[in-house]
Design a protein around this motif. Structure first.
Motif, PDB file in Angstrom:
ATOM      1  N   ASP A  43       0.878  -1.144   0.125  1.00 17.55           N
ATOM      2  CA  ASP A  43      -0.063   0.097   0.037  1.00 17.55           C
ATOM      3  C   ASP A  43       0.839   1.241  -0.013  1.00 17.55           C
ATOM      4  OD1 ASP A  43      -2.455  -1.537   0.043  1.00 17.55           O
ATOM      5  OD2 ASP A  43      -2.604  -1.230   2.094  1.00 17.55           O
ATOM      6  N   ASN A  44       2.076   1.086   0.497  1.00 20.43           N
ATOM      7  CA  ASN A  44       3.064   2.308   0.536  1.00 20.43           C
ATOM      8  C   ASN A  44       3.567   2.524  -0.711  1.00 20.43           C
ATOM      9  OD1 ASN A  44       4.961   0.429   0.756  1.00 20.43           O
ATOM     10  ND2 ASN A  44       5.714   1.063   2.846  1.00 20.43           N
ATOM     11  N   GLY A  45       3.646   1.770  -1.613  1.00 15.29           N
ATOM     12  CA  GLY A  45       4.031   1.802  -3.025  1.00 15.29           C
ATOM     13  C   GLY A  45       5.285   1.003  -3.030  1.00 15.29           C
ATOM     14  N   ALA A  46       6.070   0.506  -2.024  1.00 21.36           N
ATOM     15  CA  ALA A  46       7.199  -0.579  -2.054  1.00 21.36           C
ATOM     16  C   ALA A  46       6.870  -1.753  -2.736  1.00 21.36           C
ATOM     17  CB  ALA A  46       7.712  -0.738  -0.590  1.00 21.36           C
ATOM     18  N   SER A  47       7.930  -2.246  -3.431  1.00 20.17           N
ATOM     19  CA  SER A  47       7.718  -3.377  -4.266  1.00 20.17           C
ATOM     20  C   SER A  47       7.794  -4.695  -3.473  1.00 20.17           C
ATOM     21  CB  SER A  47       8.575  -3.610  -5.556  1.00 20.17           C
ATOM     22  OG  SER A  47       9.824  -3.614  -5.305  1.00 20.17           O
ATOM     23  N   VAL A  48       7.553  -5.729  -3.609  1.00 15.89           N
ATOM     24  CA  VAL A  48       7.665  -6.847  -2.645  1.00 15.89           C
ATOM     25  C   VAL A  48       9.280  -7.139  -2.940  1.00 15.89           C
ATOM     26  CG1 VAL A  48       7.047  -9.228  -2.496  1.00 15.89           C
ATOM     27  CG2 VAL A  48       5.344  -7.825  -3.119  1.00 15.89           C
ATOM     28  N   ILE A  49       9.872  -7.259  -4.025  1.00 20.65           N
ATOM     29  CA  ILE A  49      11.212  -7.468  -4.106  1.00 20.65           C
ATOM     30  C   ILE A  49      12.104  -6.628  -3.261  1.00 20.65           C
ATOM     31  CG2 ILE A  49      11.564  -6.349  -6.310  1.00 20.65           C
ATOM     32  CD1 ILE A  49      13.297  -9.378  -5.629  1.00 20.65           C
ATOM     33  N   ASP A  50      11.722  -5.242  -3.158  1.00 19.66           N
ATOM     34  CA  ASP A  50      12.690  -4.231  -2.504  1.00 19.66           C
ATOM     35  C   ASP A  50      12.338  -4.716  -0.946  1.00 19.66           C
ATOM     36  OD1 ASP A  50      13.570  -2.984  -4.500  1.00 19.66           O
ATOM     37  OD2 ASP A  50      12.183  -1.414  -4.375  1.00 19.66           O
ATOM     38  N   VAL A  51      11.136  -5.047  -0.790  1.00 19.39           N
ATOM     39  CA  VAL A  51      10.783  -5.556   0.723  1.00 19.39           C
ATOM     40  C   VAL A  51      11.641  -6.893   1.174  1.00 19.39           C
ATOM     41  CG1 VAL A  51       9.205  -6.244   2.650  1.00 19.39           C
ATOM     42  CG2 VAL A  51       8.784  -4.390   0.930  1.00 19.39           C
ATOM     43  N   ALA A  52      11.571  -7.661   0.403  1.00 18.43           N
ATOM     44  CA  ALA A  52      12.508  -9.058   0.341  1.00 18.43           C
ATOM     45  C   ALA A  52      14.008  -8.760   0.729  1.00 18.43           C
ATOM     46  CB  ALA A  52      12.324  -9.834  -0.847  1.00 18.43           C
ATOM     47  N   ILE A  53      14.545  -7.733  -0.078  1.00 20.48           N
ATOM     48  CA  ILE A  53      15.804  -7.440   0.151  1.00 20.48           C
ATOM     49  C   ILE A  53      16.246  -6.742   1.276  1.00 20.48           C
ATOM     50  CG2 ILE A  53      17.744  -6.142  -1.017  1.00 20.48           C
ATOM     51  CD1 ILE A  53      16.416  -6.704  -3.724  1.00 20.48           C
ATOM     52  N   TRP A  54      15.210  -5.823   1.767  1.00 23.51           N
ATOM     53  CA  TRP A  54      15.443  -5.021   2.688  1.00 23.51           C
ATOM     54  C   TRP A  54      15.149  -5.940   4.142  1.00 23.51           C
ATOM     55  CZ3 TRP A  54      11.224  -0.940   1.326  1.00 23.51           C
ATOM     56  CH2 TRP A  54      11.507  -0.191   0.324  1.00 23.51           C
ATOM     57  N   ASN A  55      14.409  -7.077   4.175  1.00 26.55           N
ATOM     58  CA  ASN A  55      14.540  -7.970   5.053  1.00 26.55           C
ATOM     59  C   ASN A  55      15.744  -8.820   5.289  1.00 26.55           C
ATOM     60  OD1 ASN A  55      11.835  -7.639   6.841  1.00 26.55           O
ATOM     61  ND2 ASN A  55      11.099  -7.727   4.825  1.00 26.55           N
ATOM     62  N   GLN A  56      16.066  -9.355   4.232  1.00 21.51           N
ATOM     63  CA  GLN A  56      17.158 -10.244   3.924  1.00 21.51           C
ATOM     64  C   GLN A  56      18.505  -9.407   4.359  1.00 21.51           C
ATOM     65  OE1 GLN A  56      17.425 -13.432   3.267  1.00 21.51           O
ATOM     66  NE2 GLN A  56      19.639 -13.462   3.230  1.00 21.51           N
ATOM     67  N   TYR A  57      18.551  -8.191   4.017  1.00 20.84           N
ATOM     68  CA  TYR A  57      20.006  -7.524   4.351  1.00 20.84           C
ATOM     69  C   TYR A  57      19.932  -6.472   5.437  1.00 20.84           C
ATOM     70  CZ  TYR A  57      21.400 -10.104   0.516  1.00 20.84           C
ATOM     71  OH  TYR A  57      21.737 -11.285  -0.466  1.00 20.84           O
ATOM     72  N   GLY A  58      18.742  -6.241   5.916  1.00 20.67           N
ATOM     73  CA  GLY A  58      18.539  -5.094   6.671  1.00 20.67           C
ATOM     74  C   GLY A  58      18.604  -3.814   6.325  1.00 20.67           C
ATOM     75  N   THR A  59      18.256  -2.734   6.911  1.00 23.89           N
ATOM     76  CA  THR A  59      18.185  -1.296   6.324  1.00 23.89           C
ATOM     77  C   THR A  59      18.900  -0.518   7.473  1.00 23.89           C
ATOM     78  OG1 THR A  59      16.060  -0.855   7.339  1.00 23.89           O
ATOM     79  CG2 THR A  59      15.927  -1.611   5.057  1.00 23.89           C
ATOM     80  N   TYR A  60      18.916   0.860   7.390  1.00 25.63           N
ATOM     81  CA  TYR A  60      19.331   1.750   8.376  1.00 25.63           C
ATOM     82  C   TYR A  60      18.587   1.792   9.740  1.00 25.63           C
ATOM     83  CZ  TYR A  60      20.636   6.226  10.610  1.00 25.63           C
ATOM     84  OH  TYR A  60      21.141   7.055  11.470  1.00 25.63           O
ATOM     85  N   ASN A  61      17.153   1.339   9.629  1.00 25.83           N
ATOM     86  CA  ASN A  61      16.419   1.329  10.592  1.00 25.83           C
ATOM     87  C   ASN A  61      16.089  -0.098  11.304  1.00 25.83           C
ATOM     88  OD1 ASN A  61      16.010   4.082  10.541  1.00 25.83           O
ATOM     89  ND2 ASN A  61      14.632   4.087   9.214  1.00 25.83           N
ATOM     90  N   SER A  62      16.178  -1.191  10.219  1.00 28.40           N
ATOM     91  CA  SER A  62      15.914  -2.366  10.745  1.00 28.40           C
ATOM     92  C   SER A  62      16.974  -3.375  10.639  1.00 28.40           C
ATOM     93  CB  SER A  62      14.641  -2.999   9.580  1.00 28.40           C
ATOM     94  OG  SER A  62      13.559  -1.850   9.953  1.00 28.40           O
ATOM     95  N   PRO A  63      16.945  -4.382  11.363  1.00 27.19           N
ATOM     96  CA  PRO A  63      17.992  -5.441  11.253  1.00 27.19           C
ATOM     97  C   PRO A  63      17.770  -6.263  10.363  1.00 27.19           C
ATOM     98  CG  PRO A  63      16.583  -6.194  13.025  1.00 27.19           C
ATOM     99  CD  PRO A  63      16.151  -4.481  12.742  1.00 27.19           C
ATOM    100  N   ALA A  64      18.814  -6.963   9.718  1.00 21.60           N
ATOM    101  CA  ALA A  64      18.705  -7.972   8.799  1.00 21.60           C
ATOM    102  C   ALA A  64      18.127  -9.211   9.174  1.00 21.60           C
ATOM    103  CB  ALA A  64      20.132  -8.669   8.442  1.00 21.60           C
TER     104      ALA A  64
END
Length: 172
Positions: A43-64
């Protein structure tokens, strides 16, 4: 010193069929994961592939949250077992290579999905689960963020889980 080997071909037709089957297997691959052709968005416009990558490797705000490594380890172990059973059946003409790759792709899809559901560590932050009031970083305005209500880090809407797919294709 160079070693040489010779062999006598007794059944030329069988050898040709075996080579043809081996060539077909060499030309195929099963690819599993989050293809960019599946253009699912949150709903926020993020693609599923991006979310999968962010979850796999983490982001500035979220752990891998490495869900792929356990899945890959299970896939490798199961693929080895499948190959031991399938190869004699393929060689005997009782099973087609493409069928084996489809079975492998389906198994891999299931392993990635299972890994997503089973992942528990690192857990969600309490705020992520419960929600609450917070300030917008840019505007400073106070707003209420709804919690996801679940402690499972990778399962919320089910979009990422449902987007895992596989395809059998010619190797490029």
């Amino acid at each position: 010193m160079q070693a040489t080997a010779t062999f006598q071909q007794k059944n030329k037709v069988f050898a040709e069929k075996l080579l043809k089957k081996a060539k077909k297997m060499q030309d195929l691959e099963a690819a599993c994961g989050f293809p960019n052709t599946v253009n699912l968005k949150y709903d926020n416009g993020a693609s599923v592939i991006d979310v999968a990558i962010w979850n796999q490797y983490g982001t500035y705000n979220s752990p891998a949250r490495d869900f792929m490594t356990p899945a890959i380890n299970n896939i490798k172990a199961q693929w080895g077992k499948m190959a031991k059973v399938a190869m004699p059946a393929i060689n005997a003409g009782k099973l087609d290579a493409e069928v084996v790759f489809n079975q492998g792709g389906n198994m891999a899809q299931g392993e990635i999905r299972k890994s997503i559901v089973d992942l528990k560590d690192p857990p969600n932050a309490p705020f992520t689960v419960s929600g609450g009031w917070m300030h917008n970083k840019k505007s400073g305005k106070l707003f209420y963020a709804k919690g996801k209500g679940s402690d499972n880090p990778l399962v919320d809407t089910g979009k990422m889980l449902g987007a895992v797919t596989y395809t059998v294709r010619k190797r490029s």
